[in-house]
Design a protein around this motif. Structure first.
Motif, PDB file in Angstrom:
ATOM      1  N   GLU A 165      40.873  -4.040 -21.020  1.00 26.03           N
ATOM      2  CA  GLU A 165      40.267  -5.482 -20.897  1.00 26.03           C
ATOM      3  C   GLU A 165      41.319  -6.425 -21.542  1.00 26.03           C
ATOM      4  OE1 GLU A 165      37.166  -2.628 -21.479  1.00 26.03           O
ATOM      5  OE2 GLU A 165      39.064  -2.668 -22.459  1.00 26.03           O
ATOM      6  N   GLU A 166      42.365  -5.856 -22.382  1.00 28.13           N
ATOM      7  CA  GLU A 166      43.639  -6.464 -22.652  1.00 28.13           C
ATOM      8  C   GLU A 166      44.433  -7.077 -21.394  1.00 28.13           C
ATOM      9  OE1 GLU A 166      44.363  -5.070 -27.247  1.00 28.13           O
ATOM     10  OE2 GLU A 166      45.378  -3.928 -25.648  1.00 28.13           O
ATOM     11  N   ALA A 167      44.663  -6.008 -20.494  1.00 31.46           N
ATOM     12  CA  ALA A 167      45.545  -6.011 -19.280  1.00 31.46           C
ATOM     13  C   ALA A 167      44.627  -7.196 -18.416  1.00 31.46           C
ATOM     14  CB  ALA A 167      45.509  -4.924 -18.595  1.00 31.46           C
ATOM     15  N   PHE A 168      43.396  -7.061 -18.310  1.00 35.93           N
ATOM     16  CA  PHE A 168      42.596  -8.138 -17.486  1.00 35.93           C
ATOM     17  C   PHE A 168      42.690  -9.386 -18.137  1.00 35.93           C
ATOM     18  CE2 PHE A 168      38.838 -10.573 -16.798  1.00 35.93           C
ATOM     19  CZ  PHE A 168      38.669 -10.496 -15.521  1.00 35.93           C
ATOM     20  N   ASN A 169      42.703  -9.481 -19.433  1.00 32.24           N
ATOM     21  CA  ASN A 169      42.923 -10.844 -19.999  1.00 32.24           C
ATOM     22  C   ASN A 169      44.492 -11.573 -19.783  1.00 32.24           C
ATOM     23  OD1 ASN A 169      40.092 -11.042 -20.713  1.00 32.24           O
ATOM     24  ND2 ASN A 169      40.730 -10.218 -22.637  1.00 32.24           N
ATOM     25  N   ALA A 170      45.334 -10.768 -19.785  1.00 27.88           N
ATOM     26  CA  ALA A 170      46.876 -11.052 -19.706  1.00 27.88           C
ATOM     27  C   ALA A 170      47.010 -11.428 -18.150  1.00 27.88           C
ATOM     28  CB  ALA A 170      47.891 -10.067 -19.945  1.00 27.88           C
ATOM     29  N   LEU A 171      46.280 -10.759 -17.331  1.00 25.16           N
ATOM     30  CA  LEU A 171      46.646 -10.992 -15.847  1.00 25.16           C
ATOM     31  C   LEU A 171      45.873 -12.514 -15.543  1.00 25.16           C
ATOM     32  CD1 LEU A 171      46.319  -7.590 -14.439  1.00 25.16           C
ATOM     33  CD2 LEU A 171      48.099  -8.983 -14.169  1.00 25.16           C
ATOM     34  N   LEU A 172      44.890 -12.685 -16.150  1.00 29.12           N
ATOM     35  CA  LEU A 172      43.891 -13.640 -15.860  1.00 29.12           C
ATOM     36  C   LEU A 172      44.650 -15.129 -16.397  1.00 29.12           C
ATOM     37  CD1 LEU A 172      41.139 -14.313 -14.536  1.00 29.12           C
ATOM     38  CD2 LEU A 172      40.102 -14.425 -16.854  1.00 29.12           C
ATOM     39  N   GLY A 173      45.211 -14.935 -17.321  1.00 36.12           N
ATOM     40  CA  GLY A 173      46.137 -16.050 -17.928  1.00 36.12           C
ATOM     41  C   GLY A 173      47.319 -16.275 -17.189  1.00 36.12           C
ATOM     42  N   LEU A 174      48.109 -15.496 -16.646  1.00 39.17           N
ATOM     43  CA  LEU A 174      49.160 -15.457 -15.972  1.00 39.17           C
ATOM     44  C   LEU A 174      48.779 -16.060 -14.431  1.00 39.17           C
ATOM     45  CD1 LEU A 174      51.024 -12.139 -16.242  1.00 39.17           C
ATOM     46  CD2 LEU A 174      51.811 -14.299 -17.027  1.00 39.17           C
ATOM     47  N   LEU A 249      54.071  -9.069 -11.507  1.00 41.50           N
ATOM     48  CA  LEU A 249      54.435  -7.937 -12.431  1.00 41.50           C
ATOM     49  C   LEU A 249      55.409  -8.133 -13.270  1.00 41.50           C
ATOM     50  CD1 LEU A 249      53.373  -5.087  -9.602  1.00 41.50           C
ATOM     51  CD2 LEU A 249      51.942  -6.064 -11.420  1.00 41.50           C
ATOM     52  N   ALA A 250      56.547  -8.792 -12.901  1.00 44.57           N
ATOM     53  CA  ALA A 250      57.545  -8.928 -13.872  1.00 44.57           C
ATOM     54  C   ALA A 250      57.316  -9.791 -15.231  1.00 44.57           C
ATOM     55  CB  ALA A 250      58.983  -9.877 -13.051  1.00 44.57           C
ATOM     56  N   ASP A 251      56.378 -10.747 -14.904  1.00 38.16           N
ATOM     57  CA  ASP A 251      55.783 -11.640 -15.850  1.00 38.16           C
ATOM     58  C   ASP A 251      54.785 -10.574 -16.806  1.00 38.16           C
ATOM     59  OD1 ASP A 251      57.246 -13.804 -15.082  1.00 38.16           O
ATOM     60  OD2 ASP A 251      55.624 -14.862 -14.412  1.00 38.16           O
ATOM     61  N   LEU A 252      54.236  -9.798 -15.970  1.00 34.41           N
ATOM     62  CA  LEU A 252      53.231  -8.974 -16.765  1.00 34.41           C
ATOM     63  C   LEU A 252      54.083  -7.882 -17.951  1.00 34.41           C
ATOM     64  CD1 LEU A 252      50.333  -8.087 -17.412  1.00 34.41           C
ATOM     65  CD2 LEU A 252      50.596  -6.307 -15.258  1.00 34.41           C
ATOM     66  N   SER A 253      55.163  -7.513 -17.265  1.00 33.07           N
ATOM     67  CA  SER A 253      55.914  -6.612 -17.984  1.00 33.07           C
ATOM     68  C   SER A 253      56.536  -7.334 -19.463  1.00 33.07           C
ATOM     69  CB  SER A 253      57.071  -6.187 -17.270  1.00 33.07           C
ATOM     70  OG  SER A 253      58.098  -7.294 -17.166  1.00 33.07           O
ATOM     71  N   VAL A 254      56.692  -8.702 -19.224  1.00 34.94           N
ATOM     72  CA  VAL A 254      57.027  -9.492 -20.409  1.00 34.94           C
ATOM     73  C   VAL A 254      55.861  -9.602 -21.421  1.00 34.94           C
ATOM     74  CG1 VAL A 254      57.799 -11.813 -21.365  1.00 34.94           C
ATOM     75  CG2 VAL A 254      58.758 -10.957 -19.173  1.00 34.94           C
ATOM     76  N   GLU A 255      54.791  -9.809 -20.873  1.00 31.05           N
ATOM     77  CA  GLU A 255      53.349  -9.965 -21.494  1.00 31.05           C
ATOM     78  C   GLU A 255      53.286  -8.632 -22.117  1.00 31.05           C
ATOM     79  OE1 GLU A 255      51.341 -12.325 -22.326  1.00 31.05           O
ATOM     80  OE2 GLU A 255      52.771 -13.832 -21.370  1.00 31.05           O
ATOM     81  N   ARG A 256      53.569  -7.474 -21.606  1.00 33.88           N
ATOM     82  CA  ARG A 256      53.431  -5.991 -21.932  1.00 33.88           C
ATOM     83  C   ARG A 256      53.530  -5.952 -23.396  1.00 33.88           C
ATOM     84  NH1 ARG A 256      55.370  -1.166 -18.461  1.00 33.88           N
ATOM     85  NH2 ARG A 256      57.617  -2.333 -18.938  1.00 33.88           N
ATOM     86  N   ARG A 257      54.545  -6.732 -23.948  1.00 37.29           N
ATOM     87  CA  ARG A 257      55.151  -6.530 -25.116  1.00 37.29           C
ATOM     88  C   ARG A 257      53.969  -6.811 -26.360  1.00 37.29           C
ATOM     89  NH1 ARG A 257      61.282  -9.374 -24.908  1.00 37.29           N
ATOM     90  NH2 ARG A 257      61.978  -7.963 -23.079  1.00 37.29           N
ATOM     91  N   LYS A 258      53.238  -7.721 -25.874  1.00 37.86           N
ATOM     92  CA  LYS A 258      52.036  -8.304 -26.596  1.00 37.86           C
ATOM     93  C   LYS A 258      50.932  -7.417 -26.476  1.00 37.86           C
ATOM     94  CE  LYS A 258      53.431 -13.171 -25.283  1.00 37.86           C
ATOM     95  NZ  LYS A 258      53.072 -14.398 -24.852  1.00 37.86           N
ATOM     96  N   LEU A 259      50.951  -6.488 -25.524  1.00 37.35           N
ATOM     97  CA  LEU A 259      49.666  -5.570 -25.438  1.00 37.35           C
ATOM     98  C   LEU A 259      50.204  -4.276 -26.074  1.00 37.35           C
ATOM     99  CD1 LEU A 259      49.157  -6.127 -21.550  1.00 37.35           C
ATOM    100  CD2 LEU A 259      47.984  -7.525 -23.614  1.00 37.35           C
ATOM    101  N   ARG A 260      51.146  -4.076 -26.691  1.00 35.62           N
ATOM    102  CA  ARG A 260      51.316  -2.981 -27.230  1.00 35.62           C
ATOM    103  C   ARG A 260      50.725  -2.826 -28.541  1.00 35.62           C
ATOM    104  NH1 ARG A 260      57.557  -1.402 -25.254  1.00 35.62           N
ATOM    105  NH2 ARG A 260      57.020  -0.779 -23.131  1.00 35.62           N
TER     106      ARG A 260
END
Length: 260
Positions: A165-174, A249-260
Motif C-alpha cells: 500500500e505504501e509503495a502504491f501510494n508513492a508510485l501514484l504520487g510520482l 524507478l530512480a525517483d522511487l529509490s529516492v522515495e524508498r527512504r521515506k518508505l522504510r
C-alpha cells in the motif's frame, strides 16, 4: 537610381534567400504536425511523415545557408545575415531530433520494455482503450532473445522494504507529478491482490503516446515493483521506454527512504 537599384538586387545572394525561405517554411510544417497529432486530427504515420518533411526542409535550408555563407564570403555579395540565420534556425530545429535518432539507431529495435521478462505486467484497462491499429497489447518476446538485457541491464524490478500500500501510494504520487494520464489505479490488498497502475505518457513536443503499467506485488520483505512501458506505434522507441522506466524507478529509490 534605377540602374543602381538593379545592380544592388543582382548582388543579393539567391542561395541565401532560398535557404532562409526553406528554413522559415519548415517551422509551420513541424508545428502543424505536432498540433494536429496532439488533437487527434492526424494519425501516427502521417504525423511522422509531416515531421520528417519539416525537418528535411530545415536541414536543406541549413546546408544551403552554409554554402551561401562561403560563397558570400568569397564574392562579397549581400545576404550573409540570412545565410547565418538559416544555419542557426536549422541547427535549433534539427539538432535535438538528430541526437535522439543517432542514439536510438545504436539501440536494438524494441518498442516494449519491462522489468520482468518472464511474467511482464499486463494491461487491463488500456487493453480496451488502445486503438485497434496500435501495436499488440500482448507482450512480444524480444528478437533476438536477450536484446533488452544486453541494451538495458539496469531495467530490473524494484524491491522495497515497505508495504504494498505504501509503495502504491508513492508510485501514484510520482506518476501524478509527471502528469501522465492515469487510466486505472487498483490498490493492492496485501498478498491477496496485486496493485496495478495504468497510465498514458506523452512525449514533450509531438505528444507521441506510450502506455505504462506498474505492478505492485507483496513479498516476504515488503513489496516488489515491476513496470512496463510500450509504444503505441512504431517498431523502434529510440530508447524512450527504457528511459521512462529508469527515471521512474530512480525517483522511487529516492522515495524508498521515506518508505522504510
Amino acid at each position: 537610381m534605377i540602374k543602381r537599384r538593379l545592380y544592388q538586387e543582382e548582388r543579393q545572394s539567391p542561395l541565401a534567400q532560398w535557404s532562409f525561405r526553406l528554413v522559415i517554411f519548415s517551422v509551420p510544417v513541424i508545428v502543424l504536425a505536432a498540433v494536429l497529432y496532439r488533437f487527434g486530427l492526424l494519425e501516427f504515420r502521417p504525423a511522422v511523415t509531416t515531421l520528417l518533411v519539416g525537418l528535411g526542409l530545415a536541414l536543406a535550408g541549413g546546408i544551403l545557408g552554409t554554402v551561401a555563407f562561403f560563397i558570400i564570403w568569397e564574392s562579397g555579395w549581400r545576404g550573409i545575415g540570412k545565410a547565418m540565420a538559416s544555419v542557426a534556425i536549422a541547427f535549433l530545429l534539427v539538432a535535438g531530433p538528430a541526437a535522439v535518432l543517432a542514439r536510438g539507431l545504436m539501440l536494438p529495435r524494441l518498442a516494449d520494455i519491462t522489468t520482468d521478462l518472464e511474467d511482464p505486467p499486463r494491461f487491463h484497462a488500456l487493453a480496451l482503450a488502445r486503438p485497434r491499429e496500435a501495436n499488440p497489447v500482448a507482450y512480444q518476446p524480444t528478437s533476438p532473445p536477450g536484446a533488452q538485457r544486453t541494451a538495458y541491464p539496469g531495467i530490473k524490478p524494484q524491491d522495497l522494504n515497505a508495504t504494498p500500500e505504501e509503495a502504491f501510494n508513492a508510485l501514484l504520487g510520482l506518476i501524478q507529478k509527471r502528469r501522465w494520464r492515469i487510466i486505472d489505479a487498483t490498490p493492492p490488498r496485501g498478498a491477496r491482490r496485486d496493485g496495478r497502475i495504468e497510465a498514458v505518457a506523452t512525449s514533450p513536443i509531438m505528444g507521441f503516446r506510450s502506455d505504462v503499467v506498474i505492478r505492485i506485488r507483496s513479498t516476504p520483505k515488503g513489496a516488489r515493483v515491476d513496470a512496463r512501458s510500450t509504444s503505441r506505434y512504431g517498431e523502434h522507441d529510440l530508447g524512450g521506454n527504457a528511459e521512462r522506466i529508469e527515471s521512474l524507478l530512480a525517483d522511487l529509490s529516492v522515495e524508498r527512504r521515506k518508505l522504510r
